[in-house]
Scaffold this motif. Structure first.
Motif, PDB file in Angstrom:
ATOM      1  N   ARG B   2       0.816  -1.220   0.000  1.00 43.44           N
ATOM      2  CA  ARG B   2       0.000   0.000   0.000  1.00 43.44           C
ATOM      3  C   ARG B   2       0.850   1.270   0.000  1.00 43.44           C
ATOM      4  O   ARG B   2       0.357   2.342  -0.313  1.00 43.44           O
ATOM      5  CB  ARG B   2      -0.927  -0.007   1.207  1.00 43.44           C
ATOM      6  N   GLN B  87       1.613   6.453  12.562  1.00 44.13           N
ATOM      7  CA  GLN B  87       1.756   5.195  13.299  1.00 44.13           C
ATOM      8  C   GLN B  87       0.457   4.394  13.298  1.00 44.13           C
ATOM      9  O   GLN B  87       0.478   3.184  13.482  1.00 44.13           O
ATOM     10  CB  GLN B  87       2.166   5.488  14.747  1.00 44.13           C
ATOM     11  N   LEU B  89      -1.496   4.105  10.743  1.00 47.62           N
ATOM     12  CA  LEU B  89      -1.826   3.605   9.408  1.00 47.62           C
ATOM     13  C   LEU B  89      -1.395   2.143   9.269  1.00 47.62           C
ATOM     14  O   LEU B  89      -0.368   1.750   9.824  1.00 47.62           O
ATOM     15  CB  LEU B  89      -1.129   4.456   8.337  1.00 47.62           C
ATOM     16  N   PRO B  90      -2.169   1.369   8.521  1.00 44.95           N
ATOM     17  CA  PRO B  90      -1.830  -0.054   8.381  1.00 44.95           C
ATOM     18  C   PRO B  90      -0.750  -0.296   7.324  1.00 44.95           C
ATOM     19  O   PRO B  90      -0.954  -1.046   6.367  1.00 44.95           O
ATOM     20  CB  PRO B  90      -3.171  -0.675   7.970  1.00 44.95           C
ATOM     21  N   ILE B  91       0.366   0.403   7.454  1.00 43.96           N
ATOM     22  CA  ILE B  91       1.488   0.209   6.525  1.00 43.96           C
ATOM     23  C   ILE B  91       2.781   0.121   7.334  1.00 43.96           C
ATOM     24  O   ILE B  91       2.826   0.557   8.480  1.00 43.96           O
ATOM     25  CB  ILE B  91       1.634   1.368   5.501  1.00 43.96           C
ATOM     26  N   SER B  92       3.819  -0.426   6.683  1.00 43.14           N
ATOM     27  CA  SER B  92       5.125  -0.476   7.343  1.00 43.14           C
ATOM     28  C   SER B  92       5.754   0.908   7.250  1.00 43.14           C
ATOM     29  O   SER B  92       5.950   1.439   6.152  1.00 43.14           O
ATOM     30  CB  SER B  92       6.008  -1.513   6.651  1.00 43.14           C
ATOM     31  N   TYR B  96       7.608   3.043   4.272  1.00 42.54           N
ATOM     32  CA  TYR B  96       7.144   4.398   3.937  1.00 42.54           C
ATOM     33  C   TYR B  96       8.339   5.369   3.928  1.00 42.54           C
ATOM     34  O   TYR B  96       8.471   6.195   3.023  1.00 42.54           O
ATOM     35  CB  TYR B  96       6.079   4.844   4.937  1.00 42.54           C
TER      36      TYR B  96
END
Lengths: 315, 247
Positions: B2, B87, B89-92, B96
């Motif tokens: 994402r 922090q 957000l459902p992403i690494s 990012y």
């Protein structure tokens, strides 16, 4: 259904205890008003509840998961409206929302539709292609909220979302919160503005010095401290009322006279307003009557002996 | 992945930062144009235009400052204002941060290529080895981002990191002897040749134009090695900073 729960959560910064054995349950469909003065631990509580800050002791459960409560799967169900305005000033309102929608996996037409809906929801449709640098404080706040709504979270955390904005924008935001509740969103709303909590919260949690000191519905909390009532009469000539005549009424505790104002403090629910009024009217004219009911500010004051907001703090 | 969906917006944000565009694109264009006016038509004994040397230096010099955008964005999004939202957000966040860094490198290289295009097609300067020059600009851009991030991760106060990055940029320009000659001392000789990314990339471009391929690769590989080593350092200090700030 329990959305989130904390059991015995302790968070320390060195020797300072920021959260002291917090036990908390948040149920689906509630608007929880988290109330407390600056430094009470509200933001720290949000940080630990969402996994942003590690805690020293206790357990946190989100959506029934206690082993990996802060998984990406759970994060997708949570929206966070930050205390600071965290929008990208170089992106238009629409692009800001597209950014966050994309991160939550929305693509193509679904994303466009969702962005349109959210812009409409926060009343920024006509500003969609403008950069936030041209926005007022209230509009920026609304865009800040919109960024947390693009993925339709089932649990929305709002950390002081109305700080520093005009009353009109504040009302708009509060109405929006109610509409979100009507759609079934569970909301944790932190603020130190009593009137906001009284307007929207179904349950109030009062925090001070890292502890939850009281919780319940606003009415219940007020009821716990409502031992007396206060009625103020503005009269034409207070000296014409015979001394002691008001004090003799059953339930009256004290009568205070200052200028043309007479304040009568009596037991809660004593129902003696009619009698007081008839005695006063018998001897002098009545210009005005004011009754004062306790609010959550009084609850906080009774519990801690301190005001919720410092004097001079912004209204 | 994402994070990929954020790349377009990161690049847009960089492109809309007009102060950076002014400093890293307009200023060098103005300077090169001025040099071109002053040195119009003059050539060296070997027939090379006098403008070539300052043009190469300017294109590379401004790459020393390319990391500032990356440093600012990563600092504001992962350590200060935007931190809480990011922090959640459902992403690494590591991915990012890398995406921001890569965007910064692409942006910096793009500015370098625009400068090359301007000097070639407007001022008539011939860049013989475009791909080789772009490779060196890319190395300089990566190195700049890595160095700036090392500074940002290693020190607590952001202003200190900014000052250190200025020392990095201006310091290497000074050590390259571009403003005035450095004293004849082993340290300055080293820092004016193989100990300086600016001179390393200048040597690599110059040697390639003289068809001294091995010397060109040697200088470029030193630059590459320094970039790889500092990249590893950045990973270590970055991880430490993330862990420290999480508390």
């Amino acid at each position: 259904m329990t959305i989130a729960s904390m059991r015995g959560v302790v968070k320390r910064y060195g020797s300072y205890v920021a959260l002291d054995s917090i036990d908390l349950d948040i149920h689906a469909g509630e608007i929880i008003g988290l109330l407390g003065p600056n430094g009470a631990g509200k933001t720290t509580l949000i940080g630990t509840l969402t996994g942003m800050r590690p805690f020293d002791h206790g357990t946190v459960e989100l959506f029934g998961q206690s082993k990996h409560p802060f998984s990406h799967e759970n994060k997708e169900k949570i929206g966070l409206v930050t205390q600071e305005i965290t929008i990208f000033e170089e992106l238009t309102a629409k692009e800001n929302l597209q950014f966050f929608a994309g991160v939550y996996g929305l693509k193509g037409e679904v994303r466009k539709q969702k962005v349109r809906e959210v812009l409409e929801f926060v009343g920024l449709s006509d500003q969609a292609n403008k950069l936030p640098t041209k926005f007022s404080g209230g509009m920026k706040r609304r865009l800040n909220i919109a960024c947390a709504l693009t993925h339709s979270p089932s649990f929305l955390i709002m950390d002081e979302p109305t700080v520093g904005i005009d009353p009109q924008s504040r009302n708009y935001i509060l109405e929006g919160v109610k509409r979100l509740r009507d759609r079934g969103t569970t909301i944790l709303y932190t603020t130190h503005y009593i009137e906001e909590i009284e307007a929207i919260a179904s349950r109030v949690i009062i925090m001070d010095q890292g502890q939850i000191i009281k919780e319940g519905t606003p009415a219940d909390l007020i009821q716990t401290i409502q031992h007396e009532e206060k009625v103020s009469f503005e009269v034409t000539d207070p000296e014409r009322i015979p001394e002691g005549s008001l004090e003799k009424i059953a339930g009256v505790r004290r009568v205070l006279t200052a200028g043309n104002d007479i304040t009568v403090i009596s037991d809660a629910g004593s129902g003696n307003l009619d009698r007081m009024l008839s005695i006063i009217k018998e001897h002098t004219g009545v210009l005005g009557i004011q009754t004062e009911r306790p609010n959550l500010e009084d609850v906080f004051f009774t519990l801690t002996g301190r005001q919720l907001r410092d004097k001079g703090e912004e209204q | 992945m994402r994070v990929l969906s954020t790349v377009k917006f990161t690049l847009l944000r960089m492109l809309r930062n007009f102060i950076v565009l002014l400093l890293l694109l307009i200023v060098p264009i103005v300077l090169i144009s001025l040099f071109s006016l002053i040195l119009s038509g003059a050539v060296t004994d070997t027939g090379e235009p006098y403008l070539k040397q300052p043009a190469v230096s300017l294109v590379l010099c401004f790459q020393l400052f390319g990391g500032s955008t990356v440093m600012y964005m990563i600092h504001s999004e992962l350590f200060t204002e935007h931190r809480a939202r990011m922090q959640m957000l459902p992403i690494s966040l590591t991915m990012y941060a890398f995406s921001i860094m890569l965007c910064g490198v692409v942006y910096s290289v793009m500015l370098g290529v625009i400068l090359m295009t301007f000097t070639q097609f407007v001022l008539g300067l011939i860049w013989e080895h475009w791909l080789w020059t772009i490779y060196l600009i890319t190395l300089m851009a990566i190195l700049s981002s890595v160095v700036y991030l090392v500074f940002m991760f290693a020190v607590k106060v952001y202003k200190t990191a900014e000052r250190l990055s200025e020392v990095y940029g201006i310091g290497f320009i000074l050590l390259a002897g571009l403003f005035f000659p450095m004293p004849d001392h082993a340290f300055f000789r080293f820092m004016g040749s193989y100990g300086n990314p600016l001179t390393l990339s200048t040597i690599a471009i110059h040697e390639m134009s003289m068809n001294n391929t091995s010397k060109a690769w040697f200088a470029a590989n030193i630059l590459l090695a320094a970039t790889i080593i500092l990249f590893l350092v950045m990973m270590v200090v970055g991880r430490r900073r993330f862990m420290r700030d999480r508390v």
